[in-house]
Design a protein around this motif. Sequence first.
Motif, PDB file in Angstrom:
ATOM      1  N   ALA A 155       0.874  -1.172   0.000  1.00 39.09           N
ATOM      2  CA  ALA A 155       0.000   0.000   0.000  1.00 39.09           C
ATOM      3  C   ALA A 155       0.912   1.224   0.000  1.00 39.09           C
ATOM      4  O   ALA A 155       2.020   1.181   0.538  1.00 39.09           O
ATOM      5  CB  ALA A 155      -0.908   0.005   1.227  1.00 39.09           C
ATOM      6  N   ASP A 156       0.457   2.309  -0.609  1.00 43.23           N
ATOM      7  CA  ASP A 156       1.320   3.472  -0.783  1.00 43.23           C
ATOM      8  C   ASP A 156       1.551   4.219   0.529  1.00 43.23           C
ATOM      9  O   ASP A 156       0.637   4.402   1.335  1.00 43.23           O
ATOM     10  CB  ASP A 156       0.709   4.441  -1.801  1.00 43.23           C
ATOM     11  N   VAL A 157       2.784   4.642   0.708  1.00 45.25           N
ATOM     12  CA  VAL A 157       3.266   5.570   1.748  1.00 45.25           C
ATOM     13  C   VAL A 157       2.686   5.302   3.131  1.00 45.25           C
ATOM     14  O   VAL A 157       2.354   6.236   3.863  1.00 45.25           O
ATOM     15  CB  VAL A 157       3.061   7.042   1.335  1.00 45.25           C
ATOM     16  N   THR A 158       2.605   4.047   3.533  1.00 50.21           N
ATOM     17  CA  THR A 158       2.126   3.772   4.895  1.00 50.21           C
ATOM     18  C   THR A 158       3.152   4.198   5.937  1.00 50.21           C
ATOM     19  O   THR A 158       2.855   4.159   7.138  1.00 50.21           O
ATOM     20  CB  THR A 158       1.781   2.286   5.082  1.00 50.21           C
ATOM     21  N   PHE A 159       4.336   4.641   5.481  1.00 48.26           N
ATOM     22  CA  PHE A 159       5.332   5.171   6.414  1.00 48.26           C
ATOM     23  C   PHE A 159       5.010   6.605   6.835  1.00 48.26           C
ATOM     24  O   PHE A 159       5.712   7.175   7.671  1.00 48.26           O
ATOM     25  CB  PHE A 159       6.731   5.118   5.795  1.00 48.26           C
ATOM     26  N   ARG A 160       3.971   7.209   6.294  1.00 51.19           N
ATOM     27  CA  ARG A 160       3.533   8.539   6.717  1.00 51.19           C
ATOM     28  C   ARG A 160       2.548   8.421   7.875  1.00 51.19           C
ATOM     29  O   ARG A 160       1.844   7.409   8.011  1.00 51.19           O
ATOM     30  CB  ARG A 160       2.843   9.286   5.572  1.00 51.19           C
ATOM     31  N   GLU A 161       2.468   9.465   8.693  1.00 54.65           N
ATOM     32  CA  GLU A 161       1.466   9.472   9.760  1.00 54.65           C
ATOM     33  C   GLU A 161       0.060   9.436   9.181  1.00 54.65           C
ATOM     34  O   GLU A 161      -0.855   8.867   9.772  1.00 54.65           O
ATOM     35  CB  GLU A 161       1.642  10.707  10.654  1.00 54.65           C
ATOM     36  N   ARG A 162      -0.106  10.065   8.019  1.00 56.52           N
ATOM     37  CA  ARG A 162      -1.388  10.048   7.310  1.00 56.52           C
ATOM     38  C   ARG A 162      -1.155   9.408   5.942  1.00 56.52           C
ATOM     39  O   ARG A 162      -0.907  10.109   4.961  1.00 56.52           O
ATOM     40  CB  ARG A 162      -1.937  11.465   7.151  1.00 56.52           C
ATOM     41  N   PRO A 163      -1.209   8.090   5.857  1.00 51.98           N
ATOM     42  CA  PRO A 163      -1.012   7.438   4.561  1.00 51.98           C
ATOM     43  C   PRO A 163      -2.067   7.886   3.547  1.00 51.98           C
ATOM     44  O   PRO A 163      -3.151   8.351   3.909  1.00 51.98           O
ATOM     45  CB  PRO A 163      -1.162   5.952   4.878  1.00 51.98           C
ATOM     46  N   ALA A 164      -1.739   7.741   2.284  1.00 55.97           N
ATOM     47  CA  ALA A 164      -2.616   8.228   1.216  1.00 55.97           C
ATOM     48  C   ALA A 164      -4.016   7.624   1.314  1.00 55.97           C
ATOM     49  O   ALA A 164      -4.182   6.432   1.587  1.00 55.97           O
ATOM     50  CB  ALA A 164      -2.002   7.902  -0.136  1.00 55.97           C
ATOM     51  N   LEU A 165      -5.018   8.473   1.074  1.00 54.45           N
ATOM     52  CA  LEU A 165      -6.397   8.005   0.933  1.00 54.45           C
ATOM     53  C   LEU A 165      -6.516   7.127  -0.295  1.00 54.45           C
ATOM     54  O   LEU A 165      -7.149   6.072  -0.287  1.00 54.45           O
ATOM     55  CB  LEU A 165      -7.335   9.210   0.826  1.00 54.45           C
ATOM     56  N   GLY A 166      -5.915   7.588  -1.381  1.00 54.04           N
ATOM     57  CA  GLY A 166      -5.995   6.850  -2.636  1.00 54.04           C
ATOM     58  C   GLY A 166      -5.060   7.454  -3.650  1.00 54.04           C
ATOM     59  O   GLY A 166      -4.306   8.391  -3.353  1.00 54.04           O
ATOM     60  N   ALA A 167      -5.104   6.924  -4.858  1.00 56.67           N
ATOM     61  CA  ALA A 167      -4.227   7.410  -5.918  1.00 56.67           C
ATOM     62  C   ALA A 167      -4.925   7.287  -7.258  1.00 56.67           C
ATOM     63  O   ALA A 167      -5.770   6.403  -7.461  1.00 56.67           O
ATOM     64  CB  ALA A 167      -2.909   6.639  -5.930  1.00 56.67           C
ATOM     65  N   VAL A 168      -4.547   8.189  -8.162  1.00 58.13           N
ATOM     66  CA  VAL A 168      -5.038   8.191  -9.535  1.00 58.13           C
ATOM     67  C   VAL A 168      -3.830   7.958 -10.437  1.00 58.13           C
ATOM     68  O   VAL A 168      -2.926   8.790 -10.489  1.00 58.13           O
ATOM     69  CB  VAL A 168      -5.734   9.525  -9.875  1.00 58.13           C
ATOM     70  N   LEU A 169      -3.800   6.817 -11.110  1.00 58.36           N
ATOM     71  CA  LEU A 169      -2.668   6.426 -11.948  1.00 58.36           C
ATOM     72  C   LEU A 169      -3.110   6.392 -13.402  1.00 58.36           C
ATOM     73  O   LEU A 169      -4.173   5.832 -13.726  1.00 58.36           O
ATOM     74  CB  LEU A 169      -2.178   5.043 -11.533  1.00 58.36           C
ATOM     75  N   GLN A 170      -2.299   6.989 -14.290  1.00 58.46           N
ATOM     76  CA  GLN A 170      -2.574   6.953 -15.724  1.00 58.46           C
ATOM     77  C   GLN A 170      -1.363   6.361 -16.450  1.00 58.46           C
ATOM     78  O   GLN A 170      -0.224   6.722 -16.158  1.00 58.46           O
ATOM     79  CB  GLN A 170      -2.865   8.345 -16.264  1.00 58.46           C
ATOM     80  N   LEU A 171      -1.629   5.470 -17.398  1.00 61.95           N
ATOM     81  CA  LEU A 171      -0.565   4.916 -18.231  1.00 61.95           C
ATOM     82  C   LEU A 171      -0.440   5.766 -19.495  1.00 61.95           C
ATOM     83  O   LEU A 171      -1.378   5.862 -20.295  1.00 61.95           O
ATOM     84  CB  LEU A 171      -0.854   3.463 -18.583  1.00 61.95           C
ATOM     85  N   ARG A 172       0.727   6.405 -19.639  1.00 64.22           N
ATOM     86  CA  ARG A 172       1.009   7.210 -20.825  1.00 64.22           C
ATOM     87  C   ARG A 172       1.470   6.340 -21.990  1.00 64.22           C
ATOM     88  O   ARG A 172       1.140   6.611 -23.144  1.00 64.22           O
ATOM     89  CB  ARG A 172       2.103   8.233 -20.501  1.00 64.22           C
ATOM     90  N   GLU A 173       2.273   5.341 -21.697  1.00 64.86           N
ATOM     91  CA  GLU A 173       2.800   4.445 -22.725  1.00 64.86           C
ATOM     92  C   GLU A 173       2.812   3.043 -22.150  1.00 64.86           C
ATOM     93  O   GLU A 173       3.220   2.845 -21.001  1.00 64.86           O
ATOM     94  CB  GLU A 173       4.209   4.881 -23.138  1.00 64.86           C
ATOM     95  N   VAL A 174       2.360   2.074 -22.946  1.00 63.38           N
ATOM     96  CA  VAL A 174       2.272   0.704 -22.455  1.00 63.38           C
ATOM     97  C   VAL A 174       3.092  -0.216 -23.350  1.00 63.38           C
ATOM     98  O   VAL A 174       3.228   0.020 -24.555  1.00 63.38           O
ATOM     99  CB  VAL A 174       0.809   0.202 -22.408  1.00 63.38           C
ATOM    100  N   PRO A 175       3.672  -1.267 -22.778  1.00 63.16           N
ATOM    101  CA  PRO A 175       4.371  -2.254 -23.603  1.00 63.16           C
ATOM    102  C   PRO A 175       3.382  -3.049 -24.442  1.00 63.16           C
ATOM    103  O   PRO A 175       2.183  -3.099 -24.135  1.00 63.16           O
ATOM    104  CB  PRO A 175       5.077  -3.133 -22.568  1.00 63.16           C
ATOM    105  N   ALA A 176       3.885  -3.677 -25.487  1.00 63.05           N
ATOM    106  CA  ALA A 176       3.015  -4.487 -26.344  1.00 63.05           C
ATOM    107  C   ALA A 176       2.421  -5.663 -25.579  1.00 63.05           C
ATOM    108  O   ALA A 176       1.314  -6.127 -25.875  1.00 63.05           O
ATOM    109  CB  ALA A 176       3.791  -4.972 -27.561  1.00 63.05           C
ATOM    110  N   SER A 177       3.149  -6.159 -24.603  1.00 62.34           N
ATOM    111  CA  SER A 177       2.654  -7.237 -23.756  1.00 62.34           C
ATOM    112  C   SER A 177       3.234  -7.055 -22.364  1.00 62.34           C
ATOM    113  O   SER A 177       4.331  -6.521 -22.199  1.00 62.34           O
ATOM    114  CB  SER A 177       3.050  -8.608 -24.318  1.00 62.34           C
ATOM    115  N   GLY A 178       2.491  -7.497 -21.369  1.00 61.53           N
ATOM    116  CA  GLY A 178       2.951  -7.393 -19.989  1.00 61.53           C
ATOM    117  C   GLY A 178       2.672  -6.030 -19.392  1.00 61.53           C
ATOM    118  O   GLY A 178       2.032  -5.166 -19.992  1.00 61.53           O
TER     119      GLY A 178
END
Length: 315
Positions: free
Chosen positions: A142-165
């Motif tokens: 889970a993201d940044v659980t080392f913070r006193e207030r870990p992230a509520l959530g995240a928005v991730l966008q893929l700009r470029e993707v491999p042909a496979s995987g």
Amino acid sequence: MTPLAPSPLSPLPPLRPHRIPADGLYEGPRMVRRTPDGWTDRPYERFEVVPQGAVLGAEIRGLDLSRPLTAELRAELNRALLEWKVLFFRGQHLTSESQREFAANWGELESNPLLAQGDTKEVVRFDKTAGAVPTFENVWHADVTFRERPALGAVLQLREVPASGGDTLWADMAAAYDNLPSEIRARIDGARAVHDYLPGFARFSPAAQLAPFQEEFPPVEHPVVRRHPETGRRTLFVNASFTTRIAGWTQAESDRMLRLLFQQAHVPEFQVRWRWQAGDVAFWDNRATQHYAVNDYGTQRRVAERVAIAGDRPY
């Protein structure tokens, strides 16, 4: 000639001693429920919801995330997030500004000085090409659980993707908690664990780069089992990147328990897997899930940008 069945009057030979090693994953039926007790299912009126997994993951169709959200649309998307825990949006192709504006509907945006920056400090950029240094791939976390207030959530966008995987998986940590043996739940309810940025980042960053942040990010304690602040559901809140020990336990006891708890994210019944296309967006609830970026694309390029939303103090 068919062998005769043992006579019911004949004593059966005793079974030889048999056991499997303790503290592993339980192999067998799982209890899977997507929503907490008392949840009321209601239809979604402003978009289409297409489930991608049994307990988490839904594709949202019919929305353009570059457009401002009304209060009603934001509320309905938040209900979908609480129900499905990770939402997928195909072909959005957002600018960094639009990505930040969408995420900001859920609160203050956070920056992360330990990761590569995109257009602004709120945008983290993961650009993987041949020979690139790995980061948070091939590990459940889970993201940044080392913070006193870990992230509520995240928005991730893929700009470029491999042909496979290059897929990403998410795991429902409420389902993971529900399926722990009752004696394990009894031991960890009320326990607290230490989280530290160093174990996760030391996998790919030199000590000279990490040392200056030790004062900014001292170790913190969070409940091993947190309550989701909006649904009230109990959620397993330890992860293999940042959780170092259970406070007040011996190191041996802590290591043994954490090994078991870390393994829960590996159960397929608790997971959803997303095959990316360029321009796709995923929005996940970091309070309820862990995720795993699969680095199986060799020398192909994969470029992603993430905006994280500051969360609350776990309880």
